[in-house]
Motif scaffolding. Structure first.
Motif, PDB file in Angstrom:
ATOM      1  N   LEU A   1      32.936  -5.192  -2.119  1.00  0.00           N
ATOM      2  CA  LEU A   1      33.475  -3.619  -0.540  1.00  0.00           C
ATOM      3  C   LEU A   1      32.078  -3.124   0.417  1.00  0.00           C
ATOM      4  O   LEU A   1      32.157  -3.029   1.535  1.00  0.00           O
ATOM      5  CB  LEU A   1      34.609  -2.735  -0.793  1.00  0.00           C
TER       6      LEU A   1
ATOM      7  N   ALA B   1      31.192  -3.481   4.235  1.00  0.00           N
ATOM      8  CA  ALA B   1      30.556  -1.786   4.610  1.00  0.00           C
ATOM      9  C   ALA B   1      28.840  -2.284   5.173  1.00  0.00           C
ATOM     10  O   ALA B   1      28.877  -1.406   6.479  1.00  0.00           O
ATOM     11  CB  ALA B   1      31.149  -0.756   3.526  1.00  0.00           C
TER      12      ALA B   1
ATOM     13  N   GLN C   1      32.068   9.496  -0.570  1.00  0.00           N
ATOM     14  CA  GLN C   1      31.254   8.571   0.371  1.00  0.00           C
ATOM     15  C   GLN C   1      30.189   9.989   2.251  1.00  0.00           C
ATOM     16  O   GLN C   1      31.385  10.316   2.412  1.00  0.00           O
ATOM     17  CB  GLN C   1      31.771   8.221   1.253  1.00  0.00           C
TER      18      GLN C   1
ATOM     19  N   LEU D   1      28.997   9.738   5.609  1.00  0.00           N
ATOM     20  CA  LEU D   1      29.760   8.241   6.288  1.00  0.00           C
ATOM     21  C   LEU D   1      28.152   9.507   8.238  1.00  0.00           C
ATOM     22  O   LEU D   1      28.467  10.489   7.817  1.00  0.00           O
ATOM     23  CB  LEU D   1      30.488   8.318   7.801  1.00  0.00           C
TER      24      LEU D   1
HETATM   25  C1  FMN Z   1      35.643   3.517  -0.439  1.00  0.00           C
HETATM   26  C2  FMN Z   1      35.669   2.704   0.673  1.00  0.00           C
HETATM   27  C3  FMN Z   1      34.707   2.590   1.696  1.00  0.00           C
HETATM   28  C4  FMN Z   1      34.441   2.199   2.603  1.00  0.00           C
HETATM   29  N1  FMN Z   1      33.476   2.287   3.438  1.00  0.00           N
HETATM   30  C5  FMN Z   1      33.579   1.202   4.453  1.00  0.00           C
HETATM   31  C6  FMN Z   1      32.245   1.309   5.708  1.00  0.00           C
HETATM   32  O1  FMN Z   1      31.270   2.730   5.046  1.00  0.00           O
HETATM   33  N2  FMN Z   1      32.168   0.895   6.619  1.00  0.00           N
HETATM   34  C7  FMN Z   1      33.222   0.018   7.041  1.00  0.00           C
HETATM   35  O2  FMN Z   1      32.558  -0.931   7.636  1.00  0.00           O
HETATM   36  N3  FMN Z   1      34.154  -0.421   5.819  1.00  0.00           N
HETATM   37  C8  FMN Z   1      34.356   0.236   5.211  1.00  0.00           C
HETATM   38  N4  FMN Z   1      35.656   0.380   3.976  1.00  0.00           N
HETATM   39  C9  FMN Z   1      35.917  -1.056   3.661  1.00  0.00           C
HETATM   40  C10 FMN Z   1      37.565  -1.101   5.673  1.00  0.00           C
HETATM   41  O3  FMN Z   1      37.874   0.256   5.203  1.00  0.00           O
HETATM   42  C11 FMN Z   1      37.582  -2.053   6.370  1.00  0.00           C
HETATM   43  O4  FMN Z   1      37.667  -2.219   5.301  1.00  0.00           O
HETATM   44  C12 FMN Z   1      36.656  -2.425   6.585  1.00  0.00           C
HETATM   45  O5  FMN Z   1      35.991  -2.041   7.714  1.00  0.00           O
HETATM   46  C13 FMN Z   1      36.846  -4.192   7.450  1.00  0.00           C
HETATM   47  O6  FMN Z   1      35.742  -4.656   7.977  1.00  0.00           O
HETATM   48  P1  FMN Z   1      36.012  -6.518   7.840  1.00  0.00           P
HETATM   49  O7  FMN Z   1      36.969  -6.543   9.633  1.00  0.00           O
HETATM   50  O8  FMN Z   1      34.816  -6.737   8.274  1.00  0.00           O
HETATM   51  O9  FMN Z   1      36.469  -6.894   6.740  1.00  0.00           O
HETATM   52  C14 FMN Z   1      35.817   1.065   3.243  1.00  0.00           C
HETATM   53  C15 FMN Z   1      36.433   0.751   2.364  1.00  0.00           C
HETATM   54  C16 FMN Z   1      36.413   2.150   1.905  1.00  0.00           C
HETATM   55  C17 FMN Z   1      38.112   1.082   0.238  1.00  0.00           C
END
Ligand code: FMN
Length: 154
Positions: free
Chosen positions: A22, A26, A48, A50
């Protein structure tokens, strides 16, 4: 520049390996929008940070809010600031807790130099927090050590 910190409760069944995957994804997403920060995970909860352009941080945050890998999001801090606290991390993930003598010190030293003291304290206390299960294990171990000591003295 907007900076925010939240905590949330990880969904059941999430593993440390899932969190690593994940966080890698991210980091790649955040880098595209010049968003930086860090993610700590203690096998029960997330904390987290950001930071970046306000519109980008908020749009990423809206996606994070919808993610069913966690829930019960609680915002701890949200403010405008001049400088980044994690200028070199697009999303560094740190799996905690750390235990043992001196580990909190080692953890604090691994945090970015640019990080404010209050943020370092927030993350270090989060990283030192044991889950209920871990606390029970430690209590049990301590109890048996006490019995061992007692037996030695008898
Ligand atoms: C605890 C947690 C932290 C996350 N932090 C980020 C983040 O900093 N940046 C991000 O783009 N997605 C983050 N995500 C994932 C997003 O919820 C989402 O799944 C993602 O941005 C989708 O991107 P994709 O379409 O490239 O898979 C996080 C998810 C969780 C559960």
């Amino acid at each position: 520049m907007l900076s925010l910190i939240y905590v949330s409760v990880a969904s059941a069944g999430l593993t440390a390996a899932d969190v690593t995957t994940l966080a890698e994804r991210a980091a790649a997403n955040n880098a595209k929008h010049d968003v930086t920060g860090m993610l700590a995970y203690n096998s029960q909860s997330f904390m987290q940070l950001l930071e970046g352009d306000g519109a980008h941080v908020l749009s990423i945050m809206r996606r994070i809010e919808q993610d069913d890998r966690h829930g019960s999001i609680t915002y701890i801090r949200q403010h405008d600031r001049e400088h980044r606290e994690c200028p070199d991390w697009s999303m560094r993930s740190l799996v905690t807790p750390m235990t043992g003598i001196g580990s909190a010190n080692v953890f604090t030293k691994s945090l970015p130099e640019a990080m404010d003291l209050d943020t370092k304290i927030l993350f270090t206390s989060f990283a030192s927090t044991l889950t209920e299960e871990q606390a029970a294990q430690y209590a049990e171990r301590e109890q048996s050590t006490m019995w061992d000591l007692k037996a030695d003295n008898d």
